[in-house]
Design an enzyme around this catalytic site. Structure first.
Site, PDB file in Angstrom:
ATOM      1  N   GLU A 167     -45.945   8.486 -44.433  1.00  0.00           N
ATOM      2  CA  GLU A 167     -46.962   8.668 -43.278  1.00  0.00           C
ATOM      3  C   GLU A 167     -47.768   9.626 -43.695  1.00  0.00           C
ATOM      4  O   GLU A 167     -47.292  10.594 -44.640  1.00  0.00           O
ATOM      5  CB  GLU A 167     -46.411   9.218 -42.136  1.00  0.00           C
ATOM      6  CG  GLU A 167     -46.017   8.493 -41.650  1.00  0.00           C
ATOM      7  CD  GLU A 167     -45.366   8.872 -39.780  1.00  0.00           C
ATOM      8  OE1 GLU A 167     -46.382   8.201 -39.108  1.00  0.00           O
ATOM      9  OE2 GLU A 167     -44.900   8.961 -39.924  1.00  0.00           O
ATOM     10  N   HIS A 184     -35.788   3.063 -36.616  1.00  0.00           N
ATOM     11  CA  HIS A 184     -36.711   1.499 -37.425  1.00  0.00           C
ATOM     12  C   HIS A 184     -36.017   1.818 -38.414  1.00  0.00           C
ATOM     13  O   HIS A 184     -35.838   0.558 -38.960  1.00  0.00           O
ATOM     14  CB  HIS A 184     -37.813   2.804 -37.599  1.00  0.00           C
ATOM     15  CG  HIS A 184     -38.851   2.718 -36.437  1.00  0.00           C
ATOM     16  ND1 HIS A 184     -38.761   2.501 -35.581  1.00  0.00           N
ATOM     17  CD2 HIS A 184     -39.678   4.362 -36.595  1.00  0.00           C
ATOM     18  CE1 HIS A 184     -39.385   2.768 -35.043  1.00  0.00           C
ATOM     19  NE2 HIS A 184     -40.243   3.622 -35.699  1.00  0.00           N
ATOM     20  N   LYS A 231     -43.640  13.071 -43.628  1.00  0.00           N
ATOM     21  CA  LYS A 231     -45.026  12.962 -43.150  1.00  0.00           C
ATOM     22  C   LYS A 231     -45.763  13.839 -44.258  1.00  0.00           C
ATOM     23  O   LYS A 231     -44.975  14.050 -44.826  1.00  0.00           O
ATOM     24  CB  LYS A 231     -44.749  13.654 -42.253  1.00  0.00           C
ATOM     25  CG  LYS A 231     -44.496  13.245 -40.664  1.00  0.00           C
ATOM     26  CD  LYS A 231     -44.750  13.873 -39.397  1.00  0.00           C
ATOM     27  CE  LYS A 231     -44.569  13.167 -38.110  1.00  0.00           C
ATOM     28  NZ  LYS A 231     -45.190  11.611 -37.689  1.00  0.00           N
TER      29      LYS A 231
END
Length: 508
Positions: A236, A260, A358
């Site tokens: 991300e 996930h 992230k």
């Protein structure tokens, strides 16, 4: 719409049966950003009709009209940001149809009177069928379900169904996941529980099974004789944003891995099911996750990397500890890289490398399957260890598709090799309607197809596999820094270099 349907049903999917859908946590981001747009798209596609009633449930005061207006305003504003061609971002006629069936119940999730109001609403809609979507904080999951049970709202009789949809995170470790499963199963059966993972609503993820089991070419080399290792990446570019309260107590591992990433691993590694029905598919997936080798705490430390992004002044990006509502000495990980082994006949000796983070350089979710190198370099002045490996790449987002990376000779008198890509992007072959990824999952819940939802044993197997990492990190909580907007911590590269391998560059 799920994989359990027949081919004929896929060509002419049935309209979902009359249902009252209750959205707990109705004023939250999940409902307005994803669930309501998904319900609009299902209405657009004719998969739900005017017999679907949508009821928001939350503690905020609002009338039916005010609740519907708030949803409409938000979706129009968000749609306008994405709509570069002008025009109405929300089809007026479509929304009018849907808004006529939207209502609201103000109530405390822990107050029994709220559930009396829910019972009255089901009676007034006349549908009989009801689905309860828990888009709430995890602490409410067992409490809401317990009260639904006490109010006898989960009883199924006379062909009427009652279903509960639960968002992640499902527990925060093995013990809490087992306790939550136990509390749910006290008041309803497994077939009534839909543990949702929105990754499994993506077309490319579902296509993994179709590609594997309908193409003999793939299945013949889908094993440890030909595959060297598998890389699963969920990268991300965004930071923690407004989720600080949630993220500080969760971290990248709990947020992404047991749900996930393990679901993607299971889709790649599962054995062919006896049939493409929910029980058979979910049974094979649970076996794969259950076959992940349980590391000792020392092995878990050696086979994992915890990272946390730091500030990048040149890109004007804050470090994690500088974000709003984050402790200045926080050791919460925003990046995780793991090596796991699946100990079964097909995959013994094949490492699965997982990474998620992230504030990375590129947004991408992909599975990269690396094949073993050619055993002998037959070309003059070419060494086998200099040949690049062949990868089969399945990209989940943003550019959905599948590609096979291989080598070919560059035209000319010299023997020079060039990387080429064979494959397809979904957008080039299929007309892709706008979607949130939740359409398939909501539709399957309404029609009773559990294929894409996690079963209790799958959830618990996932937590069982990550528990050694949690235990080891509790004793060794330090994190490896990486610059915001970069590719992750150096220690992540070392994890693969120790095995004489390297990460594929993240593709956007």
């Amino acid at each position: 719409m799920g994989l359990g349907h027949s081919t004929e049903a896929e060509k002419n999917p049935e309209v979902a049966p009359p249902t009252t859908l209750f959205l707990f946590g109705a004023h939250g981001d999940l409902v307005k950003r994803l669930l309501m747009p998904a319900l609009c798209n299902l209405t657009r596609d004719g998969l739900v009709d005017d017999h679907l009633h949508i009821v928001g449930v939350d503690h905020n005061a609002a009338t039916d009209a005010e609740f519907a207006q708030k949803l409409e305003t938000f979706m129009r504003e968000e749609g306008a940001k994405k709509n570069t061609e002008g025009g109405d971002a929300l089809d007026p006629e479509l929304w009018q149809r849907l808004a006529a069936r939207i209502s609201y119940i103000q109530g405390d999730f822990l107050d029994d009177s709220t559930y009396q109001s829910i019972a009255s609403k089901i009676e007034s809609t006349g549908t009989g069928n009801a689905a309860f979507y828990l888009a709430t904080a995890p602490r409410f999951f067992s409490e809401v379900v317990k009260r639904l049970g006490t109010a006898k709202l989960l009883k199924e009789r006379g062909g009427v169904f009652r279903r509960v949809v639960i968002e992640k995170p499902f527990g925060h470790d093995l013990a809490s996941a087992m306790a939550l499963n136990e509390s749910l199963l006290k008041v309803m059966s497994e077939k009534q529980i839909y543990r949702i993972d929105h990754y499994l609503g993506k077309e490319t993820v579902q296509n993994i099974l179709v590609s594997r089991f309908s193409n003999g070419l793939f299945e013949s080399f889908w094993n440890n004789h030909y595959i060297d290792h598998v890389q699963i990446t969920a990268a991300e570019t965004v930071g923690v944003g407004t989720r600080a309260g949630f993220y500080e107590n969760t971290g990248a591992l709990r947020d992404m891995v047991p749900n996930h990433l393990f679901q993607l691993l299971a889709m790649v590694a599962m054995e062919p099911p006896a049939a493409f029905g929910a029980d058979a598919v979910r049974g094979e997936k649970a076996k794969v996750v259950g076959a992940i080798r349980p590391w000792s705490e020392m092995e878990a430390l050696a086979n994992s990397v915890r990272g946390q992004y730091t500030g990048n002044k040149s890109a004007d990006l804050l470090g994690y500890r500088d974000e709003e509502n984050i402790a200045p000495d926080s050791n919460t990980e925003t990046y995780v890289a793991l090596k796991v082994m699946v100990d079964n006949w097909r995959w013994v000796g094949v490492p699965f490398y997982l990474r998620t983070g992230k504030r990375l350089s590129t947004r991408s979710t992909e599975i990269a399957i690396c094949f073993k190198p050619a055993p002998y370099a037959q070309f003059r002045d070419t060494e086998v260890d200099r040949l690049k490996p062949n990868f089969l790449r399945i990209q989940i987002q943003p550019n959905e598709g599948m590609w096979f990376d291989l080598l070919a000779k560059r035209p000319g008198p010299n023997l020079e090799m060039e990387d080429i890509k064979l494959g397809f992007a979904y957008k080039d072959f299929f007309e892709m309607q706008p979607s949130t990824g939740y359409e398939t999952l909501i539709y399957d819940c309404l029609t009773g197809d559990q294929t894409l939802f996690q079963r209790a044993d799958n959830i618990e197997n996932g937590w069982r596999a990550v528990q050694p990492f949690l235990n080891a990190w509790a004793k060794h909580p330090e994190v490896q820094p990486y610059i915001a907007g970069g590719s992750g911590p150096e220690a992540s590269d070392e994890l693969l270099r120790n095995d004489n391998r390297e990460w594929r560059q993240i593709d956007g």
